[in-house]
Write a protein that holds these residues in place. Sequence first.
Motif, PDB file in Angstrom:
ATOM      1  N   GLU A 252       8.183  16.500 -23.713  1.00 61.40           N
ATOM      2  CA  GLU A 252       7.376  15.286 -23.791  1.00 61.40           C
ATOM      3  C   GLU A 252       7.183  14.826 -25.231  1.00 61.40           C
ATOM      4  O   GLU A 252       7.123  13.619 -25.500  1.00 61.40           O
ATOM      5  CB  GLU A 252       6.011  15.555 -23.139  1.00 61.40           C
TER       6      GLU A 252
ATOM      7  N   SER B 299      14.014  17.026 -18.548  1.00 63.24           N
ATOM      8  CA  SER B 299      13.089  15.911 -18.760  1.00 63.24           C
ATOM      9  C   SER B 299      11.700  16.348 -18.320  1.00 63.24           C
ATOM     10  O   SER B 299      11.560  17.179 -17.407  1.00 63.24           O
ATOM     11  CB  SER B 299      13.528  14.670 -17.971  1.00 63.24           C
TER      12      SER B 299
ATOM     13  N   ASP C 118       7.930  22.127 -20.761  1.00 53.56           N
ATOM     14  CA  ASP C 118       7.678  20.774 -20.260  1.00 53.56           C
ATOM     15  C   ASP C 118       6.962  19.926 -21.309  1.00 53.56           C
ATOM     16  O   ASP C 118       7.311  18.754 -21.505  1.00 53.56           O
ATOM     17  CB  ASP C 118       6.844  20.848 -18.981  1.00 53.56           C
TER      18      ASP C 118
ATOM     19  N   ALA D  79       1.634  21.570 -12.774  1.00 58.07           N
ATOM     20  CA  ALA D  79       1.211  20.171 -12.845  1.00 58.07           C
ATOM     21  C   ALA D  79      -0.270  20.078 -13.192  1.00 58.07           C
ATOM     22  O   ALA D  79      -0.688  19.234 -13.995  1.00 58.07           O
ATOM     23  CB  ALA D  79       1.500  19.472 -11.518  1.00 58.07           C
TER      24      ALA D  79
ATOM     25  N   TRP E 221      16.053  22.113 -16.734  1.00 55.58           N
ATOM     26  CA  TRP E 221      14.824  21.297 -16.827  1.00 55.58           C
ATOM     27  C   TRP E 221      14.937  20.470 -18.088  1.00 55.58           C
ATOM     28  O   TRP E 221      14.541  20.885 -19.168  1.00 55.58           O
ATOM     29  CB  TRP E 221      13.638  22.249 -16.899  1.00 55.58           C
TER      30      TRP E 221
ATOM     31  N   ARG F  57       8.340  16.803 -16.457  1.00 55.61           N
ATOM     32  CA  ARG F  57       7.997  16.563 -15.056  1.00 55.61           C
ATOM     33  C   ARG F  57       6.509  16.318 -14.835  1.00 55.61           C
ATOM     34  O   ARG F  57       6.125  15.827 -13.779  1.00 55.61           O
ATOM     35  CB  ARG F  57       8.431  17.769 -14.220  1.00 55.61           C
ATOM     36  N   TYR F  58       5.678  16.715 -15.802  1.00 52.18           N
ATOM     37  CA  TYR F  58       4.245  16.712 -15.544  1.00 52.18           C
ATOM     38  C   TYR F  58       3.471  15.833 -16.511  1.00 52.18           C
ATOM     39  O   TYR F  58       2.281  16.038 -16.735  1.00 52.18           O
ATOM     40  CB  TYR F  58       3.709  18.146 -15.600  1.00 52.18           C
TER      41      TYR F  58
END
Length: 442
Positions: free
Chosen positions: A410, A48, A406, A241, A46, A50-51
Amino acid sequence: MRTSLSPVISAHGFGGQADLPIPLGLAISGSVAALVLSFAVLLMAWRSPRYASPAGRPAPRWLDRVAASPASMVVLRSAGVVGFVYTVVVALWGKPDLTNPFFGIFFCWLWVGVPIASFFFGPVWRALNPMRTITAGLTRLSGGDPREGMFDYPERLGYWPAALGLFAFVWQELVSSDPTDMGGLRLWCAVYIGVMLIGGLLFGHRWFARADPFEVYSTLVAHLSVWARKDGRLVIRSPLANLATVPMHAGLVGVVGVLFGSTAFDSFKESNPWVRMIQVAPITGYTIDNLGLILFCCAAGGLLALAAMLTPSTGIPRPRLPRFFAHTVTPIIAAYILAHYLTFTIDTGIQTLARASDPFGKGWNILGTAGFNSNYWFSYHPTLLASLKVVAVVIGHVTAAAAAHDRSLEVLPRRLHLVGQLPILIVQVVFTAGGLYLLFSS
């Protein structure tokens, strides 16, 4: 939980350390290993975020129409008001002992049942909240707009009023000298109702979204459901998400700190080490409990804030970074709801439903539920209960690690994707090991 609505059960008295199918140390070590292994897998697979802008799959149109219809809103609002009126009546005129369903409604249905329902169905309390309905009616009678209120809600307040309200609730539950004193609970509820009504009239619906402790709690857990709205349309998307869309307002760290810290304190306060400390301490047990609750809540929020501020970022001021990661504690909170309150929710929830049919002890059966009775199934299967607790905690922590990973991708510079996540990982390891130890410390 210290509050028990029956002399023969406690809130979480089954499935302790002695009932674990493996030694507690091995359970903690295995859980920490699972968390670290999950982190390693996430780093490799993982790479990059995703949410950052989650979309979702549109829900069936018929379901969207039903959920958004004025009729559904009227039904839910009416149910909330009816439940509120019933609760007020039994609180004021019901029997002043633990057979009064008010105690179960307050401590079980509202505090535990609503967040669990929100996990499955979305923000339940926002749909039912009688304070919203009452203030909306009063505002419309005066010709105002219930959504806007009289003034703009101060952004700097954020979720801090809700954090304070949540702390007031857990204090009443865990530290008050008599948490089931009817007079004390009436006073607590009267203050809550007054503050919510005045705030709603002054600041409109935004007040409830930011300041109502039960609505903020319900909505936070609802971000782990599969339901959301995007551009006015009901959509289905993954819980991760949904979780990424938690608003990053001031005070969010305070909210999760109180929720996680108070549950950890509740787990530990009946343990032998805590009881022994109270017995030999030069100050009263009441004072120690107060200090302990404050310490646990501050430690939970403070560790998260420290780890977040130690995380390098691309242009985000360090004091704001804790808000970016606070939502990642939500899966841990949800896991401890299940692990800590499972037996309490089932047993006391059924008891409360039975007593609700006869709120005044007159032999009535107005809801047709007077004959309901819990069979205390988990009391006969403590090893299964202990195993479920461990599984729930591990799943919660692994999910939290995924959410933190995640968000880290970011905010972190690409060159620091590995090293930059270590502070958050270390705190999650502490939460995992410490949480399991406290949960099974008795």
